[in-house]
Design an enzyme around this catalytic site. Sequence first.
Site, PDB file in Angstrom:
ATOM      1  N   ARG A 181     -35.378  -2.749-117.258  1.00  0.00           N
ATOM      2  CA  ARG A 181     -35.632  -2.398-115.852  1.00  0.00           C
ATOM      3  C   ARG A 181     -37.115  -2.605-115.542  1.00  0.00           C
ATOM      4  O   ARG A 181     -37.482  -3.114-114.492  1.00  0.00           O
ATOM      5  CB  ARG A 181     -35.200  -0.961-115.545  1.00  0.00           C
ATOM      6  CG  ARG A 181     -35.638  -0.512-114.162  1.00  0.00           C
ATOM      7  CD  ARG A 181     -34.944   0.727-113.605  1.00  0.00           C
ATOM      8  NE  ARG A 181     -34.511   1.696-114.584  1.00  0.00           N
ATOM      9  CZ  ARG A 181     -35.312   2.530-115.274  1.00  0.00           C
ATOM     10  NH1 ARG A 181     -36.627   2.517-115.063  1.00  0.00           N
ATOM     11  NH2 ARG A 181     -34.824   3.366-116.156  1.00  0.00           N
ATOM     12  N   TYR A 190     -34.130 -10.174 -88.773  1.00  0.00           N
ATOM     13  CA  TYR A 190     -32.894 -10.294 -89.550  1.00  0.00           C
ATOM     14  C   TYR A 190     -32.110  -8.973 -89.420  1.00  0.00           C
ATOM     15  O   TYR A 190     -32.705  -7.888 -89.554  1.00  0.00           O
ATOM     16  CB  TYR A 190     -33.250 -10.581 -91.012  1.00  0.00           C
ATOM     17  CG  TYR A 190     -32.066 -10.579 -91.927  1.00  0.00           C
ATOM     18  CD1 TYR A 190     -31.145 -11.617 -91.884  1.00  0.00           C
ATOM     19  CD2 TYR A 190     -31.848  -9.530 -92.808  1.00  0.00           C
ATOM     20  CE1 TYR A 190     -30.032 -11.612 -92.717  1.00  0.00           C
ATOM     21  CE2 TYR A 190     -30.742  -9.515 -93.645  1.00  0.00           C
ATOM     22  CZ  TYR A 190     -29.830 -10.557 -93.586  1.00  0.00           C
ATOM     23  OH  TYR A 190     -28.741 -10.538 -94.408  1.00  0.00           O
ATOM     24  N   ASP A 192     -41.918 -12.111 -93.732  1.00  0.00           N
ATOM     25  CA  ASP A 192     -40.646 -12.534 -94.332  1.00  0.00           C
ATOM     26  C   ASP A 192     -40.604 -14.051 -94.190  1.00  0.00           C
ATOM     27  O   ASP A 192     -40.403 -14.588 -93.107  1.00  0.00           O
ATOM     28  CB  ASP A 192     -39.483 -11.855 -93.594  1.00  0.00           C
ATOM     29  CG  ASP A 192     -38.119 -12.246 -94.147  1.00  0.00           C
ATOM     30  OD1 ASP A 192     -38.016 -13.318 -94.786  1.00  0.00           O
ATOM     31  OD2 ASP A 192     -37.152 -11.495 -93.922  1.00  0.00           O
ATOM     32  N   LYS A 240     -31.686 -17.560-100.313  1.00  0.00           N
ATOM     33  CA  LYS A 240     -31.632 -18.681 -99.380  1.00  0.00           C
ATOM     34  C   LYS A 240     -32.312 -19.914-100.001  1.00  0.00           C
ATOM     35  O   LYS A 240     -31.825 -20.433-100.993  1.00  0.00           O
ATOM     36  CB  LYS A 240     -32.255 -18.249 -98.048  1.00  0.00           C
ATOM     37  CG  LYS A 240     -31.816 -16.851 -97.568  1.00  0.00           C
ATOM     38  CD  LYS A 240     -30.349 -16.727 -97.261  1.00  0.00           C
ATOM     39  CE  LYS A 240     -29.864 -15.286 -97.051  1.00  0.00           C
ATOM     40  NZ  LYS A 240     -30.629 -14.427 -96.146  1.00  0.00           N
TER      41      LYS A 240
HETATM   42  C1  PLP Z   1     -30.827 -12.998 -95.938  1.00  0.00           C
HETATM   43  C2  PLP Z   1     -32.109 -12.505 -95.374  1.00  0.00           C
HETATM   44  C3  PLP Z   1     -32.661 -11.267 -95.758  1.00  0.00           C
HETATM   45  C4  PLP Z   1     -31.943 -10.313 -96.701  1.00  0.00           C
HETATM   46  O1  PLP Z   1     -31.828 -10.823 -97.959  1.00  0.00           O
HETATM   47  P1  PLP Z   1     -30.607 -10.498 -98.978  1.00  0.00           P
HETATM   48  O2  PLP Z   1     -30.933 -11.340-100.150  1.00  0.00           O
HETATM   49  O3  PLP Z   1     -29.336 -10.892 -98.268  1.00  0.00           O
HETATM   50  O4  PLP Z   1     -30.652  -9.034 -99.233  1.00  0.00           O
HETATM   51  C5  PLP Z   1     -33.890 -10.908 -95.242  1.00  0.00           C
HETATM   52  N1  PLP Z   1     -34.545 -11.702 -94.367  1.00  0.00           N
HETATM   53  C6  PLP Z   1     -34.025 -12.864 -93.945  1.00  0.00           C
HETATM   54  C7  PLP Z   1     -34.792 -13.689 -92.971  1.00  0.00           C
HETATM   55  C8  PLP Z   1     -32.802 -13.305 -94.429  1.00  0.00           C
HETATM   56  O5  PLP Z   1     -32.304 -14.483 -94.004  1.00  0.00           O
END
Ligand code: PLP
Length: 386
Positions: free
Chosen positions: A55, A108, A181, A206
């Site tokens: 962890r 998001y 982000d 992504k």
């Molecule tokens: C998918 C996404 C998230 C969240 O991420 P997860 O891996 O699904 O928890 C946060 N910000 C953006 C812009 C996203 O596309």
Amino acid sequence: MTQEHAQKAGFETRAIHAGYEPDASTGAVIPPIYATSTYKQDGVGGLRGGYEYSRSANPTRTALEGALAAVEEGERGFAFASGLAAEHTLVKAALQPGDHVVFPDDAYGGTHRLFDKVERAWGVDHTTAPVNDVDAVRAAVRPGVTKMVWLETPTNPLLNIGDIEALAAVAHEAGALLVVDNTFASPYLQQPLTLGADVVLHSTTKYVGGHSDVVGGALVVRDLDLAERITFHQNAIGAVPGPFDAFLTHRGLKTLAVRMDRHCDNAEAVVDFLAGHPAVSHVVYPGLPDHPGHAVASRQMKRYGGMVSFRVTGGEEQALRACERAQVFTLGESLGGVESLIEHPGRMTHASVAGTDLEVPSDLVRLSVGIETAADLVADLEQALG
Ligand SMILES: *Cc1c(COP(=O)(O)O)cnc(C)c1O
């Protein structure tokens, strides 16, 4: 290649070599998947390389974290079990009850839900503001109380652009951190820390992972005190990826640059086609000169990315039909994988904001343009819109 050498190298070289040198005992070129929860100690407290329990740290994850830091030009990278796990850990590491956050009015959905339903109950309140309006963000900031300005650029699904440098100044004037982000741009197209941001966040699910086969998240920072607090909370909260997930994410990161260039090439081909199609009333892409964020995107992004949205002349019915008729584009949520995806934000990713200020047009279609043959993508959209 030594780490010292890798850190000074170009983006592609860092993506491939930073974070790991071939294993000293076996020469393994790729970080092994260390499927171990614990580590033998050489006498009580005699940790080898600092590894005690997985962890806290695991060598497969350490390699990924080093590479993430290097591609974002940060000092320290941290990997998490998901993007939202990274977000929650950051909130706990950087904020206290009573603090206030400003984030995008089109953030998001999961970020909005986290702040609205989870962080607010802990005493962290928020205000939303449009990312493309620096004055509106400044007006939403409460000096001394706002401790975090949260930015997404481009946003989802309208691909609004926030000016990272200008918003870093707004945050810092108020004594707040700027968090970016960077999921939609990926580290290849945009490096927020070099523009004044304090924290970069990714859903590595992504573009970084890039193959729609693993869920993960990341934080990258420069400030070592903040890094220390994140290290503590990453271990204390424990929302870490296992070694298999870390391996897959790291494997994806190595090809990010070539994938992103092809995502961008294909998005441009799709945009050219859609812009001339009689059934399309509007194409949303930051690379188009009529996009309101075009000038800022041109300044802070290397290229304009793989996400494209468009509106159709035939209303919701035609938008839904196009989503259902597409064959090369797979009907589905998420984004950033090698395969092209199509979705109807109004009924799918953004269904929960129907009836609010954030409702998206019902004639809107969102594409995550993949890296297939461009002509096949264009032909598929042609038949789907026909
Ligand atoms: C998918 C996404 C998230 C969240 O991420 P997860 O891996 O699904 O928890 C946060 N910000 C953006 C812009 C996203 O596309």
